[in-house]
Design a protein around this motif. Structure first.
Motif, PDB file in Angstrom:
ATOM      1  N   ALA B 323      29.928  -7.897   3.613  1.00 58.22           N
ATOM      2  CA  ALA B 323      30.678  -6.745   3.110  1.00 58.22           C
ATOM      3  C   ALA B 323      32.175  -7.029   3.109  1.00 58.22           C
ATOM      4  N   HIS B 324      32.650  -7.733   4.143  1.00 59.99           N
ATOM      5  CA  HIS B 324      34.088  -8.007   4.204  1.00 59.99           C
ATOM      6  C   HIS B 324      34.516  -8.978   3.109  1.00 59.99           C
ATOM      7  N   ALA B 325      33.606  -9.896   2.735  1.00 57.41           N
ATOM      8  CA  ALA B 325      33.920 -10.751   1.577  1.00 57.41           C
ATOM      9  C   ALA B 325      34.122  -9.873   0.350  1.00 57.41           C
ATOM     10  N   GLY B 326      33.296  -8.830   0.232  1.00 53.21           N
ATOM     11  CA  GLY B 326      33.450  -7.906  -0.890  1.00 53.21           C
ATOM     12  C   GLY B 326      34.793  -7.210  -0.868  1.00 53.21           C
ATOM     13  N   TYR B 327      35.231  -6.785   0.327  1.00 56.63           N
ATOM     14  CA  TYR B 327      36.554  -6.137   0.403  1.00 56.63           C
ATOM     15  C   TYR B 327      37.647  -7.097  -0.041  1.00 56.63           C
ATOM     16  N   MET B 328      37.544  -8.356   0.465  1.00 62.15           N
ATOM     17  CA  MET B 328      38.627  -9.291   0.155  1.00 62.15           C
ATOM     18  C   MET B 328      38.646  -9.646  -1.335  1.00 62.15           C
ATOM     19  N   LEU B 329      37.448  -9.601  -1.954  1.00 59.06           N
ATOM     20  CA  LEU B 329      37.425  -9.862  -3.398  1.00 59.06           C
ATOM     21  C   LEU B 329      38.258  -8.826  -4.154  1.00 59.06           C
ATOM     22  N   MET B 330      38.397  -7.620  -3.590  1.00 59.58           N
ATOM     23  CA  MET B 330      39.238  -6.615  -4.244  1.00 59.58           C
ATOM     24  C   MET B 330      40.650  -7.131  -4.403  1.00 59.58           C
ATOM     25  N   GLY B 331      41.146  -7.822  -3.362  1.00 61.94           N
ATOM     26  CA  GLY B 331      42.489  -8.374  -3.438  1.00 61.94           C
ATOM     27  C   GLY B 331      42.584  -9.468  -4.482  1.00 61.94           C
ATOM     28  N   VAL B 332      41.512 -10.282  -4.614  1.00 65.16           N
ATOM     29  CA  VAL B 332      41.517 -11.344  -5.627  1.00 65.16           C
ATOM     30  C   VAL B 332      41.584 -10.712  -7.013  1.00 65.16           C
ATOM     31  N   VAL B 333      40.831  -9.622  -7.202  1.00 65.82           N
ATOM     32  CA  VAL B 333      40.839  -8.951  -8.503  1.00 65.82           C
ATOM     33  C   VAL B 333      42.221  -8.390  -8.801  1.00 65.82           C
ATOM     34  N   ALA B 334      42.877  -7.828  -7.773  1.00 68.84           N
ATOM     35  CA  ALA B 334      44.178  -7.190  -8.003  1.00 68.84           C
ATOM     36  C   ALA B 334      45.210  -8.200  -8.496  1.00 68.84           C
ATOM     37  N   GLY B 335      45.158  -9.435  -7.989  1.00 70.37           N
ATOM     38  CA  GLY B 335      46.021 -10.499  -8.499  1.00 70.37           C
ATOM     39  C   GLY B 335      47.502 -10.235  -8.294  1.00 70.37           C
ATOM     40  N   GLY B 336      48.317 -10.842  -9.156  1.00 64.88           N
ATOM     41  CA  GLY B 336      49.759 -10.723  -9.021  1.00 64.88           C
ATOM     42  C   GLY B 336      50.235 -11.371  -7.728  1.00 64.88           C
ATOM     43  N   GLU B 338      50.814  -9.254  -5.016  1.00 59.53           N
ATOM     44  CA  GLU B 338      50.297  -8.394  -3.948  1.00 59.53           C
ATOM     45  C   GLU B 338      48.857  -8.716  -3.591  1.00 59.53           C
ATOM     46  N   GLY B 339      48.059  -9.102  -4.581  1.00 53.55           N
ATOM     47  CA  GLY B 339      46.650  -9.384  -4.323  1.00 53.55           C
ATOM     48  C   GLY B 339      46.476 -10.503  -3.304  1.00 53.55           C
ATOM     49  N   PRO B 340      47.015 -11.709  -3.600  1.00 53.04           N
ATOM     50  CA  PRO B 340      46.889 -12.788  -2.606  1.00 53.04           C
ATOM     51  C   PRO B 340      47.517 -12.426  -1.273  1.00 53.04           C
ATOM     52  N   GLY B 341      48.643 -11.712  -1.297  1.00 52.98           N
ATOM     53  CA  GLY B 341      49.266 -11.280  -0.055  1.00 52.98           C
ATOM     54  C   GLY B 341      48.309 -10.417   0.749  1.00 52.98           C
ATOM     55  N   ALA B 342      47.617  -9.485   0.060  1.00 51.83           N
ATOM     56  CA  ALA B 342      46.673  -8.606   0.749  1.00 51.83           C
ATOM     57  C   ALA B 342      45.507  -9.413   1.314  1.00 51.83           C
ATOM     58  N   VAL B 343      45.026 -10.388   0.517  1.00 48.14           N
ATOM     59  CA  VAL B 343      43.923 -11.222   1.000  1.00 48.14           C
ATOM     60  C   VAL B 343      44.359 -11.985   2.247  1.00 48.14           C
ATOM     61  N   ALA B 344      45.606 -12.496   2.221  1.00 42.74           N
ATOM     62  CA  ALA B 344      46.100 -13.255   3.373  1.00 42.74           C
ATOM     63  C   ALA B 344      46.176 -12.369   4.612  1.00 42.74           C
ATOM     64  N   VAL B 345      46.704 -11.157   4.450  1.00 43.69           N
ATOM     65  CA  VAL B 345      46.771 -10.241   5.589  1.00 43.69           C
ATOM     66  C   VAL B 345      45.362  -9.962   6.107  1.00 43.69           C
ATOM     67  N   TYR B 346      44.458  -9.725   5.174  1.00 41.64           N
ATOM     68  CA  TYR B 346      43.101  -9.409   5.608  1.00 41.64           C
ATOM     69  C   TYR B 346      42.468 -10.583   6.342  1.00 41.64           C
ATOM     70  N   LEU B 347      42.730 -11.809   5.840  1.00 43.91           N
ATOM     71  CA  LEU B 347      42.174 -12.989   6.511  1.00 43.91           C
ATOM     72  C   LEU B 347      42.694 -13.101   7.931  1.00 43.91           C
ATOM     73  N   ALA B 348      44.001 -12.847   8.105  1.00 51.55           N
ATOM     74  CA  ALA B 348      44.579 -12.943   9.456  1.00 51.55           C
ATOM     75  C   ALA B 348      43.921 -11.936  10.384  1.00 51.55           C
TER      76      ALA B 348
END
Lengths: 538, 499
Positions: B323-336, B338-348
């Protein structure tokens, strides 16, 4: 603008958190000092009292120093918190929240006293007040911090964090110390309120990104803001935003926020968690739930929906009024069918909160004053009613209305208190409930004629179920099984008498409360009243 | 940048390779016994990982981000993910100290393989070339297959290893086929080259070319989806998580997933460079974003719904990690940015809270020899500190404030809502509703720990082991970062850019 800052609200909010830390230290120190279980329990109770009662004193200071006539936000504590999202620590009270903060201080103190085992039979070791006391007190104090914070926070993000902070202790307090179906009731409460608050989260983020550049309190520039007062100033801007999911921006955000708050009210059809939670919760938790937590719902509407999304509020005016009327009448009818005293009181809460919705939907000065005064009054009356249900449950170990009879013979004091609280709740003139319900009906009638007439019929049904309950439990032939029950003890007097005194005093002279809030509330609804043609001119 | 000048930029990888080699060689030549074996080798592994981390922090910045002729790309995002991979590995080494799920005579190999896995994850995070992606994925996969089968108590672990090999073999084969299709269509293997070819190619103007490209993308996504455990390539996940030794499961749930997200993001921004700057303009990337969006929705929904029925904590956490992979995919979709930044925060955040949760599982397993939810009954009274730490991790995984998990979700939702647009907002709504569903099964564990009492006389849970200590230590940042998260914001600012 230079605001004078004071830490009074911060102290009030976070003193209970000091209590949580102190209880934690006590538990850690236990093996070192070789304390007995009994000593730790007493220590936890003492710490809870010591960190709750100061808030009562602080709320007195606040009441004394609050300038009701001036309106506006007072007792401000404002400093940047997390700069990445322009989040500020912004505490303050205006006429709307000052009464709610006072109510929280009062009801929290009552709840802590009601959690003491004084007067509970010594052999009753399964009573909630004797089980895992340190954990109970720590969670109760955490809950207090959340409740104070919700009513004081003026930064939306801070508001949201504290709003969510309330859920967790409540889940455990119902789930660990509750009745037989406690686990079901606790998770139902948790899921319902979380479902609402995630919608609020999305709405909050949407408003944040829709807001225009402004400055933080220390003067640094901010591209967007969570400051609720600034968001309200930018209300017109939100009308111009691009649609969400193909629907108008403000209406979508309004509905999301409204559902989050309506679940807390609880508004029909989102009310089903409440009877379950109340029936299973231990008495002091029911007291807090009915007295304070339900008020977070309408408070949120008046803090967020009304000032920040006024156009959508106008659009939804009739919807709010109709749901308010449904709450009043439907829940009153449900009350007629209840066999469990606590469930009856729970549904009567649903019914009485309907008056709040009806009053605030009218946009008239009487309506809005009545609505918020009803929040206050319900916050006084329903805790008293739950304490009353707790008294009988502690003695008879059941709450079946049909199972009693003739209790007035042996319990005259209890009967008198109950009668007074019932009368206050059903709106007998001379007691506080009458004033707020009358204000709501007077304020709503010019706007919604039919809805108000239908709602007024709820008052009659309310009278019917209270009087029937009175008759079944206290009058008639004495049930011999309960001939030996004892009357109120000192702990119960200590919690019930202040509440009953307030019912009488504020029923005759409501101005100490109304004066605090009227200027703020009237300026809150004035724009709406002008738009709907109730008031002409500025 | 030519080979020799590239070397200073891959010193972390060099350190890892040297450490792994040293571990294997020392084991073969010296064959130590006793304390040297129990403590010395883990310390050596930790030392190597620490050296790699220091090299990473001190790595020189370079105007030219592509090394070894474009095989590796270095940008702030890859630097951050390499850090996550190394820290996760170090935590797995710590968790393994004294763990009963690892046979004592094969401890050294375990640590050698872990360091090798870290090397693979680092290479994967910065791979800028299809061949490098394939090689790095194979390093990660092969070491993972071995590590999953390490527990020799009963057949569960061996079964996990075998299942993992079978699924992994198919997934990487399919991905390789996708790569070959891309090469055939656009004539290049480096991501930047593919991006240029895609922008100017006439292939996409024909119907057949579009379908072939879409097919290639789907195949590539199968391989990468396998690594991040996204539905429908998640089937291996619960069985492998359950069977593998818990310290390795903790790493598996975080490290390879992080590296997988890095390569997923890099693949997207390599083929459609405009995704990195302004996702709204990248209309050519629509099929890719659509695939990811659907995958995100399905992944989080399936993961959360399936987790409701799990009674084994490791399986429950396996579905939760899906499920968390699914959440992080949201950040990949958002792009720009902010998207990768959000994915990075979530990974941390996910690194801290998920490894923390597995540390609790590992600590309980050492006393109770079970991961069944039944052994968690009454944990709140038997081991209050451990139960409290678990409660913090579970609430953080749910995303309730004031925990770090909430901040991670806030970043993901904010990236979608700031982007705006019908589908993006809809995805955010699906995301928050999934959070509500997830509360139900996380609360089941809370209920077991605090609301129910243990049946009979359960064995006391000891806190005197590395797993319990790690759990308590990790609970502190999980809570602290939820209250004051300016450090996380710094991560988002730093790692938002990909080249």
């Amino acid at each position: 603008m230079i605001e004078t800052q004071t830490t009074l609200l911060t102290w009030m909010t976070f003193t209970p958190l000091i209590g949580v830390a102190a209880i934690g230290l006590l538990l850690m120190a236990r093996p070192l000092l070789g304390l007995s279980q009994r000593a730790v329990d007493h220590g936890a109770r003492l710490l809870a009292l010591l960190t709750t009662l100061p808030s009562l004193a602080l709320s007195y200071v606040m009441w004394r120093d609050f300038d009701g006539a001036a309106g506006g936000v007072q007792f401000v504590h404002h400093t940047p918190w997390i700069r990445a999202f322009n989040i500020e620590y912004f505490m303050g009270v205006d006429g709307l929240s000052v009464t709610m903060v006072m109510l929280t201080a009062l009801i929290s103190s009552v709840a802590v006293i009601a959690s003491m085992p004084w007067g509970i039979a010594r052999d009753d070791s399964h009573h909630f007040s004797r089980r895992q006391v340190p954990g109970y007190m720590a969670l109760l104090l955490l809950l207090e911090t959340g409740m104070f914070g919700v009513f004081c926070a003026l930064d939306f993000f801070l508001f949201y964090v504290l709003w969510e902070l309330v859920l967790l202790p409540m889940y455990f307090l119902i789930g660990i110390w509750g009745g037989p179906r406690r686990e079901y009731a606790a998770i139902k409460f948790f899921l319902y309120t979380l479902a609402g608050s995630v919608l609020m989260l999305l709405g909050m983020i949407a408003l944040y990104y829709a807001s225009e550049p402004t400055t933080l309190v220390d003067g640094t520039a901010a591209a967007h803001t969570f400051n609720m007062l600034k968001l309200a100033e930018q209300a017109n801007r939100f009308e111009l935003m691009a649609p969400i999911l193909g629907l108008p921006f403000t209406k979508v955000v309004w509905v999301g926020m409204f559902i989050a708050f309506a679940i807390k009210v609880p508004m029909f059809p989102f009310h089903t968690w409440l009877p379950d939670a109340h029936v299973e919760a231990p008495t002091p938790i029911s007291v807090l739930l009915a007295g304070v937590l339900l008020k977070m719902g309408p408070y949120g509407m008046l803090r967020v929906n009304y000032p920040i999304l006024p156009e959508a509020t106008l659009w939804a005016q009739w919807g709010v009024a109709i749901f308010g009327a449904i709450n009043i009448v439907y829940a009153a009818f449900v009350c007629m069918a209840q066999k469990d005293l606590k469930k009856l009181i729970a549904y009567s809460s649903v019914s009485h909160m309907g008056f709040v919705l009806l009053g605030m939907a009218a946009f008239t000065p009487q309506g809005i004053s009545g609505a918020v005064y009803q929040m206050w009054n319900h916050g006084i009356i329903s805790p008293a009613l739950f304490l009353i249900a707790g008294v009988i449950y502690d003695r008879a170990h059941h709450r079946e209305i049909e199972g009693f009879g003739g209790l007035s013979k042996n319990l005259p004091e209890y009967t008198a208190i109950t009668g007074l609280a019932f009368m206050a709740s059903l709106g007998l003139p001379g007691l506080n409930g009458f004033i707020s319900e009358a204000l709501v009906l007077v304020g709503a009638f010019p706007v919604f004629k039919v809805i108000t007439i239908v709602s007024a019929s709820g008052v009659i049904i309310t009278a019917a179920y209270y009087l029937l309950t009175m008759q079944r439990v206290f009058l008639g032939k004495l049930n011999e099984k309960y001939a030996a029950l004892r009357d109120l003890n000192w702990r119960e007097r200590l919690t019930l008498y202040p509440l009953v005194a307030l019912m009488v005093v504020l029923g005759f002279y409501p101005m100490p409360i109304l004066d605090l809030m009227n200027p703020t509330l009237h300026s809150l609804v004035l724009p709406f009243a002008q738009r709907t043609g109730l008031v002409t001119g500025p | 940048m030519p080979t020799l000048e590239s070397l200073p930029h891959v010193l972390p990888e060099v350190a890892l390779a040297v450490t792994a080699a040293a571990l294997f060689v020392l084991e073969a030549l010296w064959q130590p016994r006793g304390r040297a074996r129990r403590v010395g080798f883990p310390l050596l592994a930790l030392g190597g990982l620490l050296a790699a981390l220091l090299f990473l922090v001190a790595s020189p910045s370079s105007a030219e981000p592509r090394f070894f002729g474009g095989l590796l790309t270095q940008d702030p995002f890859s630097t951050f993910v390499r850090g996550v991979a190394i820290v996760a590995t170090a935590l797995a080494v710590g968790l393994a100290l004294g763990s009963p799920s690892l046979p004592s005579n094969r401890r050294v190999e375990y640590h050698g393989l872990l360091v090798l896995l870290a090397l693979g994850m680092c290479l994967l995070s910065s791979a800028g070339h299809l061949l490098m992606i394939y090689v790095a994925i194979e390093i990660v996969s092969l070491t993972s297959y071995l590590l999953a089968g390490f527990d020799d108590r009963g057949g569960r672990s061996a079964e996990a290893g075998l299942k993992y090999v079978l699924f992994g073999g198919v997934a990487s084969g399919v991905m390789l086929f996708g790569f070959s299709l891309l090469f055939g269509l656009f004539g290049d293997l480096s991501l930047s080259g593919l991006g240029q070819a895609l922008a100017h190619s006439t292939t996409l103007s024909t119907g057949a070319g579009r379908w072939a490209t879409l097919l290639a993308l789907v195949f590539v996504l199968a391989g990468l989806g396998f690594k991040i455990a996204a539905v429908p390539f998640h089937m291996w996940c619960p069985d492998v998580y359950e069977g593998a030794p818990t310290p390795f499961t903790a790493l598996l749930s975080v490290g390879p997933k992080a590296a997988g997200f890095a390569v997923l993001l890099r693949f997207g921004t390599g083929l459609w460079p405009e995704l990195a700057t302004d996702a709204a303009a990248a209309t050519s990337a629509l099929p890719w974003l659509l695939l990811l969006g659907v995958m995100s929705t399905v992944t989080m929904t399936v993961g959360n719904l399936a987790a409701i029925w799990q009674d084994n904590l490791k399986r429950l956490l396996a579905y939760s990690s899906i499920a968390h992979a699914g959440y992080m995919l949201m950040g990949v979709v958002a792009g720009g940015r902010e998207g990768p930044g959000a994915v990075a925060v979530y990974l941390a955040v996910y690194l801290i809270m998920n490894i923390g949760a597995f540390a609790v599982v590992s600590a309980v397993d050492r006393s109770a020899h079970s991961e069944d939810i039944g052994v968690y009954h009454g944990l709140g009274r038997r081991a209050p500190l451990l139960a409290l730490a678990m409660a913090v991790f579970l609430l953080s995984l749910t995303g309730l404030p004031p925990t770090a998990g909430f901040v991670g979700k806030l970043y993901l939702f904010a990236s979608l809502i700031h982007h705006g647009g019908f589908w993006y907002v809809l995805l955010a709504v699906v995301g928050v509703l999934n959070s509500v569903v997830s509360l139900y099964f996380y609360a089941r564990v809370l209920r077991a720990m605090f609301l129910e009492s243990a049946a009979g006389e359960p064995a006391p849970v000891s806190l005197a082991n590395s797993a319990a200590a790690l759990a308590v230590v990790l609970a502190v940042p999980t809570l602290a970062l939820g209250i004051f998260w300016q450090p996380l914001a710094a991560i988002a600012n730093f790692s938002g850019s990909l080249f």
